[in-house]
Design a protein around this motif. Structure first.
Motif, short mmCIF file in Angstrom:
data_model
loop_
_atom_site.label_atom_id
_atom_site.label_comp_id
_atom_site.label_asym_id
_atom_site.label_seq_id
_atom_site.Cartn_x
_atom_site.Cartn_y
_atom_site.Cartn_z
N HIS A 131 84.50 15.76 14.18
CA HIS A 131 84.97 15.61 12.80
C HIS A 131 85.35 14.16 12.50
N LEU A 132 86.10 13.57 13.41
CA LEU A 132 86.55 12.19 13.21
C LEU A 132 85.38 11.20 13.28
N LEU A 133 84.37 11.52 14.07
CA LEU A 133 83.20 10.64 14.10
C LEU A 133 82.45 10.67 12.76
N PHE A 134 82.30 11.86 12.19
CA PHE A 134 81.67 11.94 10.86
C PHE A 134 82.45 11.09 9.85
N SER A 135 83.78 11.18 9.94
CA SER A 135 84.62 10.41 9.03
C SER A 135 84.46 8.91 9.30
N GLN B 101 77.84 17.49 23.90
CA GLN B 101 78.89 18.42 23.49
C GLN B 101 80.12 17.60 23.14
N LEU B 102 80.77 17.93 22.06
CA LEU B 102 82.01 17.25 21.69
C LEU B 102 83.01 18.27 21.15
N ASP B 103 84.26 18.01 21.40
CA ASP B 103 85.33 18.80 20.81
C ASP B 103 85.22 18.76 19.27
#
Ligand code: 2DT
Ligand code: MG
Length: 212
Positions: free
Chosen positions: A72-76, A65-67
């Motif tokens: 979003h920032l990991l995808f980026s 689970q992630l905020d």
């Protein structure tokens, strides 16, 4: 490094909802371009091979689970970690077909309720695609195609929201491909658009940056 003798490759992005046929069309396009003598590679985002990509993969398969902001920032970050290699490939003459890119990043996170401008910000400075092909299909039609898997986001109500944000993001440079047509028709349309673009890039179209 870049060579003045090599024509540069084109950055070709395919976008669309889950089950729109992107992955199938990407591999058909890869075979076509290679057979036409263009050095080409097929990439995809998320790239699940890197350590960031493994965190993304665990999140998508509900093993973690992630905020919403964090994922979003990991995808980026997963695009940023490939950026220099991407630039090098393009400058040394390899065309890249990319299955999902920053538009997926923004459309999916915005569909969860995050601010669209906040979602775009970390994408600024990544390489801009030379061509975005959007495989257009309704969420209902897409769902009929053998159904979704059990990863996050693979639900028709959510896909409807994603489609709305894709609509917001698209500009006049996007090629909208009717993905409801027969696979061969879709394939031919994509080939036409991409061949033109590959030639244009080879004759000196400069690389540009997101987000513009
Ligand atoms: P695939 O089914 O194509 O493996 O994608 N996604 C993708 C995001 O939410 N943000 C992004 O930046 C990218 C590239 C779309 C897995 C899911 O990940 C979503 C579907
Ligand atoms: Mg999927």
């Amino acid at each position: 490094g870049a060579s003045a003798n090599n024509p540069r490759g084109a950055l070709i992005v395919l976008e669309g909802l889950d089950r729109s046929g992107k992955s199938t069309q990407c591999s058909k396009l890869l075979s076509f371009l290679k057979a036409s003598g263009h050095p080409t590679e097929l990439w995809r985002f998320p790239d699940r091979e890197t350590s960031v990509g493994q965190m993304i993969s665990a999140y998508l398969s509900n093993k973690s689970q992630l905020d919403d902001h964090t994922i979003h920032l990991l995808f980026s970050a997963n695009r940023w970690e490939k950026r220099s290699l991407m630039e090098e490939k393009l400058k040394t003459g390899t065309t890249l077909i990319v299955d999902r890119y920053s538009y997926s990043g923004v459309a999916f996170s915005s569909a969860k309720g995050l601010c669209i401008d906040w979602c775009k910000a970390p994408e600024i400075g990544l390489l801009a695609p030379d061509s975005v092909l959007y495989l257009d299909i309704s969420p209902e039609r897409a769902a009929e195609r053998g159904g979704y898997g059990d990863e996050r986001y693979e639900r028709v109500e959510f896909q409807r929201k994603v489609a709305d944000f894709y609509q917001t993001l698209r500009d006049s440079s996007w090629k909208i491909i009717d993905a409801g047509e027969a696979m061969e028709e879709v394939e031919k349309k994509i080939q036409e658009v991409v061949l033109d673009k590959v030639r244009e890039c080879a004759t000196g179209k400069p690389l540009s940056l997101l987000w513009s």
